[in-house]
Design an enzyme around this catalytic site. Structure first.
Site, PDB file in Angstrom:
ATOM      1  N   SER A   1       0.823  -1.217   0.000  1.00  0.00           N
ATOM      2  CA  SER A   1       0.000   0.000   0.000  1.00  0.00           C
ATOM      3  C   SER A   1       0.854   1.263   0.000  1.00  0.00           C
ATOM      4  O   SER A   1       2.013   1.264   0.413  1.00  0.00           O
ATOM      5  CB  SER A   1      -0.916   0.009   1.217  1.00  0.00           C
TER       6      SER A   1
HETATM    7  N1  SAM Z   1      -1.018  -4.290   3.809  1.00  0.00           N
HETATM    8  C1  SAM Z   1      -0.320  -4.758   2.654  1.00  0.00           C
HETATM    9  C2  SAM Z   1       1.101  -4.266   2.597  1.00  0.00           C
HETATM   10  O1  SAM Z   1       1.469  -3.383   3.381  1.00  0.00           O
HETATM   11  O2  SAM Z   1       1.842  -4.761   1.746  1.00  0.00           O
HETATM   12  C3  SAM Z   1      -1.008  -4.432   1.373  1.00  0.00           C
HETATM   13  C4  SAM Z   1      -2.081  -5.368   1.101  1.00  0.00           C
HETATM   14  S1  SAM Z   1      -2.688  -5.499  -0.532  1.00  0.00           S
HETATM   15  C5  SAM Z   1      -3.264  -3.897  -0.896  1.00  0.00           C
HETATM   16  C6  SAM Z   1      -4.171  -6.422  -0.147  1.00  0.00           C
HETATM   17  C7  SAM Z   1      -3.897  -7.849   0.260  1.00  0.00           C
HETATM   18  O3  SAM Z   1      -5.136  -8.428   0.678  1.00  0.00           O
HETATM   19  C8  SAM Z   1      -3.387  -8.732  -0.880  1.00  0.00           C
HETATM   20  O4  SAM Z   1      -2.174  -9.311  -0.516  1.00  0.00           O
HETATM   21  C9  SAM Z   1      -4.484  -9.788  -1.036  1.00  0.00           C
HETATM   22  O5  SAM Z   1      -3.999 -11.060  -1.403  1.00  0.00           O
HETATM   23  C10 SAM Z   1      -5.092  -9.800   0.346  1.00  0.00           C
HETATM   24  N2  SAM Z   1      -6.438 -10.346   0.451  1.00  0.00           N
HETATM   25  C11 SAM Z   1      -7.495 -10.166  -0.388  1.00  0.00           C
HETATM   26  N3  SAM Z   1      -8.560 -10.832   0.085  1.00  0.00           N
HETATM   27  C12 SAM Z   1      -8.176 -11.436   1.233  1.00  0.00           C
HETATM   28  C13 SAM Z   1      -8.829 -12.259   2.192  1.00  0.00           C
HETATM   29  N4  SAM Z   1     -10.105 -12.619   2.092  1.00  0.00           N
HETATM   30  N5  SAM Z   1      -8.116 -12.701   3.251  1.00  0.00           N
HETATM   31  C14 SAM Z   1      -6.823 -12.359   3.410  1.00  0.00           C
HETATM   32  N6  SAM Z   1      -6.146 -11.593   2.533  1.00  0.00           N
HETATM   33  C15 SAM Z   1      -6.820 -11.125   1.465  1.00  0.00           C
END
Ligand code: SAM
Length: 223
Positions: free
Chosen positions: A72
């Site tokens: 992010s």
């Molecule tokens: N906080 C993270 C970082 O600092 O790198 C950025 C996260 S990225 C924008 C969103 C993440 O949410 C992705 O890695 C995606 O695989 C995960 N994601 C999506 N749906 C999910 C779910 N139901 N459970 C867990 N993770 C999920």
């Protein structure tokens, strides 16, 4: 990046670039919580991305990571942490570990953090870098974060880093009384409103915070 910016970037050390990012793109844009600003100054974002992207580590933008996901934008990480009103004794759940960067920021502020990710490869990478960077209070787990993490519930705050069609009931139910859920919600997979949902006994109060754009939250109570 222009030639002027590239030359300036090359002259600045990476610690100076982190400090400059915190000042110019986070503090100057309104994030005031000293714990959040200290965390943003502490976590080395370059450790959570591919080394080939190191020059971009302190640009205020999302960057690609494995499995088609993103780390992010730093301002949004700081904004979400501030709006979650996290205190030093809090237990926090992050949904969407991605690179582990956001979890590290939360880990600098809270007592204990659980972070849940659906892609096993990202779980493995994030757990490794968080260990290497010394974040012993951050636990990385694999699963569908739309269902929360009942084994460690209830939480003082839950921060969701992917866009959902609505706030999952399971997450609301895993908040303590007075607990805060920060989540991007919207009927489009491409843009959302970041909201704070605060638990007051059996009722929930919702406040709009900002227009945002996140990758989709995929799961039982997601897309
Ligand atoms: N906080 C993270 C970082 O600092 O790198 C950025 C996260 S990225 C924008 C969103 C993440 O949410 C992705 O890695 C995606 O695989 C995960 N994601 C999506 N749906 C999910 C779910 N139901 N459970 C867990 N993770 C999920």
């Amino acid at each position: 990046m222009s030639r002027f910016d590239r030359n300036r970037t090359e002259k600045q050390g990476i610690d100076e670039r982190r400090e400059s990012m915190v000042r110019r793109t986070i503090a100057d844009r309104g994030v005031r919580d000293p714990h959040v600003l200290a965390a943003m100054r502490t976590v080395r974002r370059e450790r959570f991305i591919d080394p080939s992207l190191e020059d971009s580590a302190y640009q205020d933008s999302p960057l690609p990571i494995e499995k088609g996901q993103t780390i992010s934008q730093p301002f949004i990480v700081a904004l979400m942490a501030e709006q979650a009103r996290i205190g030093p004794s809090d237990r926090v759940l992050e949904v969407g570990t991605g690179s582990g960067y956001g979890a590290a920021v939360l880990g600098c502020i809270a007592a204990e953090v659980w972070t849940i990710e659906r892609h096993p490869e990202l779980v493995e990478n994030a757990a490794q870098v968080l260990r290497d960077e010394g974040f012993d209070n951050v636990h990385v787990v694999e699963g569908d974060g739309t269902l929360g993490w009942p084994d460690a519930a209830p939480f003082d705050a839950i921060v969701v880093t992917a866009g959902a069609p609505g706030a999952p009931d399971a997450l609301c139910g895993q908040l303590v009384d007075g607990g805060r859920l920060i989540i991007p919600v919207g009927q489009s997979r491409r843009s959302q409103e970041l909201v704070r949902i605060t638990r007051r006994g059996d009722s929930f109060e919702t406040e709009d915070l900002a227009a945002v754009r996140f990758v989709p939250l995929v799961g039982d109570e997601g897309w």
